[in-house]
Design a protein around this motif. Structure first.
Motif, short mmCIF file in Angstrom:
data_model
loop_
_atom_site.label_atom_id
_atom_site.label_comp_id
_atom_site.label_asym_id
_atom_site.label_seq_id
_atom_site.Cartn_x
_atom_site.Cartn_y
_atom_site.Cartn_z
N SER A 268 0.94 -1.14 0.09
CA SER A 268 -0.05 0.04 -0.03
C SER A 268 0.85 1.31 -0.02
CB SER A 268 -0.86 0.01 1.18
OG SER A 268 -1.72 -1.05 1.16
N SER A 271 2.33 1.58 -3.47
CA SER A 271 1.19 2.26 -4.24
C SER A 271 1.10 3.54 -4.19
CB SER A 271 -0.04 1.38 -4.25
OG SER A 271 0.01 0.04 -4.62
N TYR A 272 0.90 4.09 -2.80
CA TYR A 272 0.84 5.68 -2.54
C TYR A 272 1.89 6.44 -3.24
CZ TYR A 272 -0.12 9.67 0.14
OH TYR A 272 -0.57 10.79 0.64
N PHE A 275 0.11 6.55 -6.78
CA PHE A 275 -1.16 6.91 -6.82
C PHE A 275 -1.82 7.75 -5.68
CE2 PHE A 275 -0.68 2.40 -8.80
CZ PHE A 275 -0.74 3.01 -10.00
N ASP A 301 -6.07 3.19 -9.10
CA ASP A 301 -4.54 2.96 -9.75
C ASP A 301 -4.69 3.34 -11.05
OD1 ASP A 301 -6.04 0.99 -11.22
OD2 ASP A 301 -5.30 -0.69 -9.76
N ASN A 302 -3.62 2.92 -12.10
CA ASN A 302 -3.41 3.31 -13.39
C ASN A 302 -4.50 2.60 -14.28
OD1 ASN A 302 -1.93 0.99 -12.56
ND2 ASN A 302 -1.03 0.91 -14.62
N CYS A 307 -7.57 1.14 -4.99
CA CYS A 307 -6.51 0.49 -4.30
C CYS A 307 -6.52 1.06 -2.87
CB CYS A 307 -5.21 0.96 -4.85
SG CYS A 307 -4.80 2.71 -5.20
N LYS A 489 -9.24 -4.82 -14.97
CA LYS A 489 -8.20 -3.79 -15.05
C LYS A 489 -8.11 -3.58 -16.73
CE LYS A 489 -5.40 -4.34 -10.76
NZ LYS A 489 -4.20 -4.64 -10.31
N ARG A 580 1.32 8.35 -13.64
CA ARG A 580 0.57 7.39 -12.79
C ARG A 580 -0.54 6.57 -13.64
NH1 ARG A 580 -4.00 7.14 -10.94
NH2 ARG A 580 -3.85 7.89 -8.96
N LEU A 586 4.23 1.10 -12.28
CA LEU A 586 4.44 0.22 -11.09
C LEU A 586 5.92 -0.34 -11.04
CD1 LEU A 586 1.26 -1.41 -10.05
CD2 LEU A 586 2.37 0.33 -8.85
#
Length: 735
Positions: A268, A271-272, A275, A301-302, A307, A489, A580, A586
């Motif tokens: 997480s 990811s932050y 995003f 997310d992208n 998320c 996704k 992003r 990622l």
């Protein structure tokens, strides 16, 4: 809060003592500020279902029909549905029927003969209420589409209703209110009377009894919260021991009871990094059994999917609690605050964000506001409600602030709403929810009402695992790491990329005064005015549209794409392709979070520091350094983002003992490019160095393979770390 509850308790006591069985007094006449009134939750005072009646959820409709049934003398049960939770749009229709509806089914006996079940009360009663899910303006609600109150059996008396199962239901919202009233010191009878006043119903018409409330309060007392908190902290510690990237923090009160606890996972936090520019902080749910507010930090997310960033449990709902939550979250995320944050309309949370995230744009989730409209305005506006709601959404979606202000006044005039407390409250907070005031801020699409269902579904997945708090941490982690949405996704990514491209050909662009373009839909070409203004400077690779879609969502709008295609410009500048939203965002993040990557940065900073200190010793050294670094920068700029190293003759290895080889190259325009060293205390701009004495002295600046030693205390040219004189002796104390 306690004082307010005490005042309400006094009012309830007075009402109870006067034995008022007629319509309850209107407690909404208490003066409120506009900001406070938006926080109030109203419910319908009409207890008879009618076609077109609206509810915010299935549970709200069930609770209402249950109250109606109890008043009439029958019980209800949930019957057939259409759709299925988790598939497609979920449940889209629900029928509630009389508990005596249908007929008893026959079941086969051991000898194969059909036999009836034990005695049943079902007699084929046709009484029912049907609700259907609608999503007007992308905000879901449930409407009554069928109602029949004709029974083929005798109805029960009031004293017989207490033993009927469905009459004992207590909704999650009511449980929360009961818990709040208990903390304020109210008696059970006072609680029931106050809830009847709030709901605008007659005495004894709640779907639960005094005994039910007492049993609920006892169940709260039976929970060993201290023991459970100990288990939760133990699990956090075990998770931290097994996963060093896991973060958690907690706070105990003066009695050593758990007051707050928050946690986040390593994935997480990663990811932050990419995003975390736009965040939803949802605090509208509560773990009733433990009397704690559940706060969830969620992003997108992208792929346009939600998320998880973090979770917090708070004992109290006040500025101090929210301030602790925000400070802890920022600590987890290395001090990085989001650009924008969406929350519900809590004034305490509003104040805490202003204090601890002063540079973050705070906005309210529009779906929380619109969900209350049926209670606020349905009965007030009657048949005009749908038309008013359409006008409101039209104002909400405007682009120009002046148009919004004018339209708001016209709406209030048309529907006579100037003095309505909810309208006054909404207007006073308009810069927190109206799009004309928010479009210049980046929300990654999460401010759109269409995202509400997706966000709510994601939250419900997390809430579904809350029954055992000590397993909550691992179960939420399993949801985060779930791979079930891979296909979705890909579908969402395609939608994000293509939607504006599909619409662009339907627009026409007109050049005005040779300076900007006006872009209109082809159906509006004969209409004077209107359209969006697009500014475009090809030389500077700058383009902007008055619709602010790129600023708001990070995606170029159809108006910009139309201008580019009309002018045969098929290159989208790099600045308009945010990292992003890219597929490889990622992978770049994972690269930047590796120890190898950090080691390379440290090595580069060390070499730059040595280079600067050695180069300024003589004019000759300085000239060679300027020329070589200028050529190196030119070569580096040829590498596209994500390009693999090890080509074009520029090479370095992972080992600090290897040297950096500056290859022969010539700057075609003879310009010296700017260069900034890794450390601010060695800042040097090479573009300012115009005098080159070494050129006058005939120094050969085009030597092949000038080699710079990477040993920190050496840095001389002509050799590398493998044959550095400083490495040959015994004095290695500098290491």
């Amino acid at each position: 809060m306690v004082d307010m509850m005490s005042n309400l308790a006094s009012a309830v006591r007075e009402a109870s003592d006067s034995n008022m069985e007629s319509s309850p007094p209107d407690i909404s006449s208490v003066e409120e500020t506009p900001e406070e009134s938006i926080l109030l939750r109203q419910t319908s005072i009409n207890l008879v279902p009618f076609i077109g009646q609206r509810f915010v959820s299935q549970d709200a409709a069930y609770e209402f029909y249950c109250s109606f049934a109890k008043q009439c003398g029958f019980s209800i049960r949930r019957h057939r549905t259409r759709g299925k939770d988790g598939v497609g749009r979920g449940v889209t229709r629900r029928d509630f029927t009389c508990h005596r509806g249908g007929f008893p089914q026959l079941k086969p006996s051991e000898d194969g003969k059909l036999m009836r079940n034990r005695k049943s009360s079902r007699c084929g009663c046709q009484a029912f209420m049907r609700i259907v899910k609608r999503a007007d303006f992308d905000v879901p609600e449930w409407r009554v589409t069928g109602f029949n109150n004709i029974h083929n059996h005798e109805l029960l008396k009031t004293n017989e209703m207490n033993v009927v199962p469905s009459s004992c239901i207590i909704s999650a919202d009511d449980k929360g209110r009961i818990c709040l009233y208990a903390k304020a010191g109210m008696s059970v009878r006072q609680m029931l009377r106050l809830m009847e006043l709030e709901k605008g119903i007659k005495l004894g018409s709640l779907p639960f009894t005094e005994v039910d409330v007492r049993n609920l309060l006892q169940s709260f007392r039976n929970v060993d919260r201290d023991h459970d908190a100990t288990d939760l902290l133990k699990m956090c510690k075990e998770k931290k021991d097994s996963d060093p990237s896991f973060r958690y923090n907690f706070q105990l009160d003066v009695n050593n009871r758990l007051e707050h606890i928050a946690w986040s996972y390593g994935s997480s936090i990663n990811s932050y990094e990419v995003f975390g520019d736009a965040v939803v902080f949802d605090t509208t749910h509560r773990l009733v059994a433990y009397d704690m507010i559940l706060g969830l930090w969620i992003g997108v997310d992208n792929h346009g999917l939600n998320c998880f960033f973090g979770c917090v449990l708070l004992r109290d709902e006040n500025v101090e609690s929210f301030a602790w939550a925000l400070k802890t979250f920022l600590d987890f995320m290395k001090g990085k605050a989001p650009e924008t944050i969406l929350t519900d309309q809590s004034m305490w949370l509003k104040e805490a964000i202003a204090l601890y995230m002063p540079r973050t744009k705070h906005a309210f989730c529009i779906w929380h506001i619109v969900a209350k409209f049926s209670d606020w305005f349905s009965l007030l506006l009657g048949s005009q409600y749908d038309k008013w709601k359409a006008d409101f959404i039209r104002l909400y979606n405007l682009h120009c602030v002046d148009d919004f202000e004018l339209g708001w006044r016209e709406m209030c005039n048309a529907y006579g709403l100037h003095g309505n407390k909810h309208i006054l409250s909404l207007y006073s907070l308009r810069d927190f929810w109206a799009l004309p005031y928010l479009r210049s801020y980046f929300f990654a699409g999460m401010a759109d009402p269409s995202q509400s269902e997706s966000i709510n579904a994601y939250i419900q997945r997390i809430l579904s695992v809350q029954s055992v708090l000590t397993n909550f941490i691992e179960q939420v982690a399993a949801i985060i790491e779930s791979k079930e949405e891979v296909g979705l996704k890909q579908k969402m990514q395609g939608k994000i990329q293509r939607e504006e491209l599909v619409w662009a050909p339907q627009y026409a662009s007109i050049l005005v005064d040779g300076t900007y373009f006006i872009v209109r839909h082809h159906t509006e070409m004969d209409v004077g005015g209107g359209g969006f203004k697009v500014l475009w400077s090809p030389h500077d690779e700058f383009i902007s549209c008055s619709c602010n879609k790129f600023e708001f969502s990070g995606i170029l709008c159809r108006h910009v794409l139309r201008v580019l295609s009309t002018n045969n410009y098929f290159h989208i500048p790099e600045r308009y392709l945010p990292l992003r939203w890219r597929n490889d965002c990622l992978s770049k993040l994972n690269l930047h979070n590796t120890e190898e990557y950090a080691g390379k940065i440290q090595l580069l900073q060390s070499m730059v520091s040595t280079l600067v200190s050695e180069s300024i010793e003589t004019d000759e050294r300085l000239g060679v350094a300027c020329d070589q670094i200028s050529m190196l920068i030119s070569q580096i700029k040829e590498y596209a983002p994500g390009h693999k190293q090890g080509t074009n003759g520029i090479s370095y290895s992972n080992s600090p003992s290897d040297s950096l080889i500056l290859q022969e190259a010539e700057d075609p325009d003879g310009l010296v490019h700017g260069f900034t060293a890794g450390h601010t205390d060695h800042l040097i701009t090479l573009g300012k160095m115009k005098e080159r004495k070494q050129r006058d002295s005939g120094v050969d600046i085009n030597q092949k393979h000038h080699r710079l030693c990477s040993v920190p205390c050496c840095g001389h040219m002509g050799h590398d770390a493998s044959n550095c004189p400083m490495m040959q002796g015994d004095d290695l104390g500098f290491l």
